[in-house]
Design a protein around this motif. Sequence first.
Motif, PDB file in Angstrom:
ATOM      1  N   SER A 180       0.824  -1.061  -0.055  1.00 13.58           N
ATOM      2  CA  SER A 180       0.165   0.020   0.159  1.00 13.58           C
ATOM      3  C   SER A 180       0.809   1.254   0.013  1.00 13.58           C
ATOM      4  O   SER A 180       1.908   1.235   0.455  1.00 13.58           O
ATOM      5  CB  SER A 180      -0.822   0.022   1.324  1.00 13.58           C
ATOM      6  N   ASP A 181       0.197   2.322  -0.507  1.00 16.69           N
ATOM      7  CA  ASP A 181       1.007   3.533  -0.574  1.00 16.69           C
ATOM      8  C   ASP A 181       0.776   4.376   0.919  1.00 16.69           C
ATOM      9  O   ASP A 181       0.219   3.764   1.745  1.00 16.69           O
ATOM     10  CB  ASP A 181       0.569   4.549  -1.713  1.00 16.69           C
ATOM     11  N   ASN A 182       1.309   5.457   0.693  1.00 19.85           N
ATOM     12  CA  ASN A 182       1.441   6.272   2.168  1.00 19.85           C
ATOM     13  C   ASN A 182      -0.158   6.806   2.743  1.00 19.85           C
ATOM     14  O   ASN A 182      -0.139   6.927   3.700  1.00 19.85           O
ATOM     15  CB  ASN A 182       2.179   7.787   1.930  1.00 19.85           C
ATOM     16  N   ARG A 183      -1.218   6.725   1.606  1.00 22.36           N
ATOM     17  CA  ARG A 183      -2.367   6.783   1.798  1.00 22.36           C
ATOM     18  C   ARG A 183      -3.144   5.436   2.569  1.00 22.36           C
ATOM     19  O   ARG A 183      -4.105   5.521   2.714  1.00 22.36           O
ATOM     20  CB  ARG A 183      -3.119   7.332   0.969  1.00 22.36           C
ATOM     21  N   GLY A 184      -2.353   4.428   2.300  1.00 19.48           N
ATOM     22  CA  GLY A 184      -3.071   3.246   2.866  1.00 19.48           C
ATOM     23  C   GLY A 184      -3.795   2.588   1.942  1.00 19.48           C
ATOM     24  O   GLY A 184      -4.536   1.666   2.060  1.00 19.48           O
ATOM     25  N   VAL A 233      -4.135   0.000  -1.504  1.00 15.52           N
ATOM     26  CA  VAL A 233      -3.234  -0.981  -2.095  1.00 15.52           C
ATOM     27  C   VAL A 233      -2.837  -0.504  -3.495  1.00 15.52           C
ATOM     28  O   VAL A 233      -3.687   0.017  -4.395  1.00 15.52           O
ATOM     29  CB  VAL A 233      -4.095  -2.339  -2.223  1.00 15.52           C
ATOM     30  N   ARG A 234      -1.585  -0.502  -3.937  1.00 18.50           N
ATOM     31  CA  ARG A 234      -1.193  -0.118  -5.333  1.00 18.50           C
ATOM     32  C   ARG A 234      -0.418  -1.240  -5.937  1.00 18.50           C
ATOM     33  O   ARG A 234      -0.491  -1.296  -7.247  1.00 18.50           O
ATOM     34  CB  ARG A 234      -0.115   0.914  -5.095  1.00 18.50           C
ATOM     35  N   LEU A 235       0.201  -2.522  -5.407  1.00 19.41           N
ATOM     36  CA  LEU A 235       0.935  -3.503  -5.936  1.00 19.41           C
ATOM     37  C   LEU A 235       0.098  -4.817  -5.274  1.00 19.41           C
ATOM     38  O   LEU A 235       0.164  -4.723  -3.870  1.00 19.41           O
ATOM     39  CB  LEU A 235       2.261  -3.371  -5.915  1.00 19.41           C
ATOM     40  N   LEU A 236      -0.289  -5.760  -6.074  1.00 19.84           N
ATOM     41  CA  LEU A 236      -0.729  -7.285  -5.448  1.00 19.84           C
ATOM     42  C   LEU A 236      -0.172  -8.010  -6.014  1.00 19.84           C
ATOM     43  O   LEU A 236      -0.228  -8.292  -7.429  1.00 19.84           O
ATOM     44  CB  LEU A 236      -2.431  -7.138  -5.724  1.00 19.84           C
ATOM     45  N   PHE A 237       0.282  -9.173  -5.443  1.00 20.85           N
ATOM     46  CA  PHE A 237       0.847 -10.186  -5.961  1.00 20.85           C
ATOM     47  C   PHE A 237      -0.049 -11.251  -5.339  1.00 20.85           C
ATOM     48  O   PHE A 237      -0.137 -11.455  -4.056  1.00 20.85           O
ATOM     49  CB  PHE A 237       2.474 -10.587  -5.343  1.00 20.85           C
ATOM     50  N   ARG A 238      -0.196 -12.440  -6.004  1.00 25.74           N
ATOM     51  CA  ARG A 238      -1.331 -13.393  -5.692  1.00 25.74           C
ATOM     52  C   ARG A 238      -1.261 -14.776  -6.677  1.00 25.74           C
ATOM     53  O   ARG A 238      -0.480 -14.410  -7.924  1.00 25.74           O
ATOM     54  CB  ARG A 238      -2.744 -12.891  -5.557  1.00 25.74           C
ATOM     55  N   LEU A 239      -1.835 -15.536  -6.181  1.00 26.42           N
ATOM     56  CA  LEU A 239      -1.992 -16.757  -6.871  1.00 26.42           C
ATOM     57  C   LEU A 239      -3.415 -16.762  -7.381  1.00 26.42           C
ATOM     58  O   LEU A 239      -4.415 -16.533  -6.511  1.00 26.42           O
ATOM     59  CB  LEU A 239      -1.576 -18.179  -6.296  1.00 26.42           C
ATOM     60  N   ALA A 240      -3.820 -17.209  -8.547  1.00 29.03           N
ATOM     61  CA  ALA A 240      -5.236 -16.961  -8.925  1.00 29.03           C
ATOM     62  C   ALA A 240      -5.632 -18.204  -9.797  1.00 29.03           C
ATOM     63  O   ALA A 240      -4.833 -18.789 -10.795  1.00 29.03           O
ATOM     64  CB  ALA A 240      -5.374 -15.845  -9.476  1.00 29.03           C
ATOM     65  N   GLY A 241      -6.989 -18.694  -9.627  1.00 30.54           N
ATOM     66  CA  GLY A 241      -7.572 -19.464 -10.908  1.00 30.54           C
ATOM     67  C   GLY A 241      -7.232 -20.909 -10.221  1.00 30.54           C
ATOM     68  O   GLY A 241      -6.584 -21.437  -9.388  1.00 30.54           O
ATOM     69  N   GLU A 242      -7.893 -21.841 -11.319  1.00 31.04           N
ATOM     70  CA  GLU A 242      -7.646 -23.408 -11.278  1.00 31.04           C
ATOM     71  C   GLU A 242      -6.245 -23.989 -11.272  1.00 31.04           C
ATOM     72  O   GLU A 242      -5.778 -24.904 -10.621  1.00 31.04           O
ATOM     73  CB  GLU A 242      -8.497 -23.965 -12.013  1.00 31.04           C
ATOM     74  N   ASN A 243      -5.479 -23.036 -11.713  1.00 27.79           N
ATOM     75  CA  ASN A 243      -3.863 -23.428 -12.031  1.00 27.79           C
ATOM     76  C   ASN A 243      -3.043 -22.935 -10.950  1.00 27.79           C
ATOM     77  O   ASN A 243      -1.813 -23.083 -10.839  1.00 27.79           O
ATOM     78  CB  ASN A 243      -3.382 -22.899 -13.158  1.00 27.79           C
ATOM     79  N   GLU A 244      -3.726 -22.027 -10.010  1.00 24.94           N
ATOM     80  CA  GLU A 244      -2.813 -21.337  -8.865  1.00 24.94           C
ATOM     81  C   GLU A 244      -1.935 -20.732  -9.593  1.00 24.94           C
ATOM     82  O   GLU A 244      -0.599 -20.735  -9.255  1.00 24.94           O
ATOM     83  CB  GLU A 244      -2.510 -22.208  -7.912  1.00 24.94           C
ATOM     84  N   SER A 245      -2.302 -19.840 -10.570  1.00 30.26           N
ATOM     85  CA  SER A 245      -1.216 -19.037 -11.420  1.00 30.26           C
ATOM     86  C   SER A 245      -0.845 -17.804 -10.709  1.00 30.26           C
ATOM     87  O   SER A 245      -1.677 -17.052 -10.290  1.00 30.26           O
ATOM     88  CB  SER A 245      -1.623 -18.824 -12.725  1.00 30.26           C
ATOM     89  N   PRO A 246       0.596 -17.543 -10.786  1.00 32.42           N
ATOM     90  CA  PRO A 246       1.055 -16.376 -10.304  1.00 32.42           C
ATOM     91  C   PRO A 246       0.476 -14.853 -11.012  1.00 32.42           C
ATOM     92  O   PRO A 246       0.450 -15.065 -12.403  1.00 32.42           O
ATOM     93  CB  PRO A 246       2.695 -16.216 -10.284  1.00 32.42           C
ATOM     94  N   VAL A 247      -0.037 -14.189 -10.386  1.00 28.88           N
ATOM     95  CA  VAL A 247      -0.499 -12.756 -11.070  1.00 28.88           C
ATOM     96  C   VAL A 247      -0.164 -11.490 -10.358  1.00 28.88           C
ATOM     97  O   VAL A 247      -0.095 -11.746  -9.202  1.00 28.88           O
ATOM     98  CB  VAL A 247      -2.076 -13.007 -11.197  1.00 28.88           C
ATOM     99  N   ILE A 248       0.303 -10.819 -10.839  1.00 33.32           N
ATOM    100  CA  ILE A 248       0.818  -9.391 -10.357  1.00 33.32           C
ATOM    101  C   ILE A 248      -0.330  -8.169 -10.949  1.00 33.32           C
ATOM    102  O   ILE A 248      -0.734  -8.054 -12.002  1.00 33.32           O
ATOM    103  CB  ILE A 248       2.056  -9.030 -10.887  1.00 33.32           C
ATOM    104  N   VAL A 249      -0.916  -7.372 -10.022  1.00 31.33           N
ATOM    105  CA  VAL A 249      -1.866  -6.228 -10.407  1.00 31.33           C
ATOM    106  C   VAL A 249      -1.379  -5.126  -9.808  1.00 31.33           C
ATOM    107  O   VAL A 249      -0.774  -4.982  -8.603  1.00 31.33           O
ATOM    108  CB  VAL A 249      -3.254  -6.552  -9.545  1.00 31.33           C
ATOM    109  N   MET A 250      -1.099  -4.154 -10.667  1.00 28.81           N
ATOM    110  CA  MET A 250      -0.804  -2.734 -10.410  1.00 28.81           C
ATOM    111  C   MET A 250      -2.180  -1.844 -10.605  1.00 28.81           C
ATOM    112  O   MET A 250      -2.661  -1.987 -11.475  1.00 28.81           O
ATOM    113  CB  MET A 250       0.167  -2.296 -11.234  1.00 28.81           C
ATOM    114  N   LYS A 251      -2.249  -1.119  -9.411  1.00 23.98           N
ATOM    115  CA  LYS A 251      -3.455  -0.270  -9.381  1.00 23.98           C
ATOM    116  C   LYS A 251      -3.133   1.316  -9.320  1.00 23.98           C
ATOM    117  O   LYS A 251      -1.944   1.572  -8.874  1.00 23.98           O
ATOM    118  CB  LYS A 251      -4.114  -0.347  -8.068  1.00 23.98           C
TER     119      LYS A 251
END
Length: 122
Positions: free
Chosen positions: A67-71, A73-91
């Motif tokens: 999270s940024d200085n305002r609290g 979320v700006r960057l999210l690393f996660r596993l997703a889907g049936e393959n438990e695939s790595p995904v990166i989300v930038m907000k």
Amino acid sequence: MAATPETLGYRSNFSAITDPKNRKGIQTYINDGQPGQIFYGENGLIRLKMGTYDKPGERGMPLLGLSDNRGKVRLLFRLAGENESPVIVMKDTSGRDRVVFGLHPSSPQQEPFMTVYDNEKK
């Protein structure tokens, strides 16, 4: 992992490490069997969140949110889907997904993908 210790309404599966400069510090909890940990800045806003999702379809999938200085979320690393695939989300500063990339969550070949959204989410 939307729930936080404050919204859960109970403290039986909760612990915190604080000091006089950081009254929230590090909070660790378990919600419906899924662990989570939140790191707060001195200003009391979330800076780092990690744990596993507790919702159906994502249950047990790990995440790491920065999270940024305002609290926010700006960057999210996660596993997703049936393959438990790595995904990166930038907000962006409004919390909208702007860049999402990783290995496709439902592709049997786990093909890499990248999606970029403009201000219209297109």
